[in-house]
Design a protein around this motif. Sequence first.
Motif, PDB file in Angstrom:
ATOM      1  N   ILE A   1       0.870  -1.084  -0.044  1.00  0.00           N
ATOM      2  CA  ILE A   1      -0.013  -0.157  -0.119  1.00  0.00           C
ATOM      3  C   ILE A   1       1.043   1.211   0.002  1.00  0.00           C
ATOM      4  O   ILE A   1       0.447   2.164  -0.728  1.00  0.00           O
ATOM      5  N   CYS A   2       1.943   1.317   0.925  1.00  0.00           N
ATOM      6  CA  CYS A   2       2.778   2.483   0.850  1.00  0.00           C
ATOM      7  C   CYS A   2       3.569   2.589  -0.339  1.00  0.00           C
ATOM      8  O   CYS A   2       3.822   3.462  -0.973  1.00  0.00           O
ATOM      9  N   ALA A   3       3.836   1.417  -1.343  1.00  0.00           N
ATOM     10  CA  ALA A   3       4.380   1.571  -2.569  1.00  0.00           C
ATOM     11  C   ALA A   3       3.621   1.994  -3.397  1.00  0.00           C
ATOM     12  O   ALA A   3       4.066   3.069  -4.527  1.00  0.00           O
ATOM     13  N   LYS A   4       2.246   1.840  -3.520  1.00  0.00           N
ATOM     14  CA  LYS A   4       1.492   2.572  -4.226  1.00  0.00           C
ATOM     15  C   LYS A   4       1.506   3.946  -4.195  1.00  0.00           C
ATOM     16  O   LYS A   4       1.091   4.957  -4.893  1.00  0.00           O
ATOM     17  N   GLU A   5       1.566   4.422  -2.890  1.00  0.00           N
ATOM     18  CA  GLU A   5       1.518   5.849  -2.615  1.00  0.00           C
ATOM     19  C   GLU A   5       2.740   6.457  -2.789  1.00  0.00           C
ATOM     20  O   GLU A   5       3.069   7.701  -2.419  1.00  0.00           O
ATOM     21  N   GLY A   6       3.833   5.898  -3.250  1.00  0.00           N
ATOM     22  CA  GLY A   6       5.175   6.275  -3.387  1.00  0.00           C
ATOM     23  C   GLY A   6       6.075   6.445  -2.449  1.00  0.00           C
ATOM     24  O   GLY A   6       7.079   6.959  -2.452  1.00  0.00           O
ATOM     25  N   LYS A   7       5.912   5.605  -1.330  1.00  0.00           N
ATOM     26  CA  LYS A   7       6.769   5.709  -0.167  1.00  0.00           C
ATOM     27  C   LYS A   7       7.461   4.265  -0.220  1.00  0.00           C
ATOM     28  O   LYS A   7       6.834   3.414  -0.675  1.00  0.00           O
ATOM     29  N   GLU A   8       8.531   4.231   0.332  1.00  0.00           N
ATOM     30  CA  GLU A   8       9.346   2.942   0.607  1.00  0.00           C
ATOM     31  C   GLU A   8       9.448   2.608   2.169  1.00  0.00           C
ATOM     32  O   GLU A   8      10.043   3.192   3.032  1.00  0.00           O
ATOM     33  N   THR A   9       8.346   1.505   2.772  1.00  0.00           N
ATOM     34  CA  THR A   9       8.218   1.083   3.859  1.00  0.00           C
ATOM     35  C   THR A   9       8.451  -0.124   4.161  1.00  0.00           C
ATOM     36  O   THR A   9       7.733  -1.123   3.269  1.00  0.00           O
ATOM     37  N   ASP A  10       9.012  -0.757   4.973  1.00  0.00           N
ATOM     38  CA  ASP A  10       9.508  -2.232   5.091  1.00  0.00           C
ATOM     39  C   ASP A  10       8.296  -2.672   5.730  1.00  0.00           C
ATOM     40  O   ASP A  10       7.428  -2.275   6.662  1.00  0.00           O
ATOM     41  N   ALA A  11       7.906  -4.004   5.131  1.00  0.00           N
ATOM     42  CA  ALA A  11       6.534  -4.746   5.532  1.00  0.00           C
ATOM     43  C   ALA A  11       6.977  -5.402   6.684  1.00  0.00           C
ATOM     44  O   ALA A  11       8.245  -6.031   7.080  1.00  0.00           O
ATOM     45  N   VAL A  12       6.160  -5.640   7.742  1.00  0.00           N
ATOM     46  CA  VAL A  12       6.439  -6.339   9.019  1.00  0.00           C
ATOM     47  C   VAL A  12       5.407  -7.369   9.028  1.00  0.00           C
ATOM     48  O   VAL A  12       5.462  -8.443   9.919  1.00  0.00           O
TER      49      VAL A  12
END
Length: 69
Positions: free
Chosen positions: A5-16
């Motif tokens: 979901i973050c990737a679709k928003e242009g962010k790079e957040t690690d999945a937990v």
Amino acid sequence: MKCYICAKEGKETDAVAICIVCGMGLCMHHAIREDLDVWEGGYPVPAKKTENRLPRILCAECSAAYRKG
């Protein structure tokens, strides 16, 4: 793995976590913890719901679908 979901928003957040239904990678912000019912019984239809519930991680879409039931 990154949060889908973050990737679709242009962010790079690690999945937990990973959604147990669709397999989507989720960050802490997007992961939803739900206690799902446990059914016992045989094929083709479960016979009864048990008193136990299992904690599971879901994405928002799968969580909404589960609640519609």
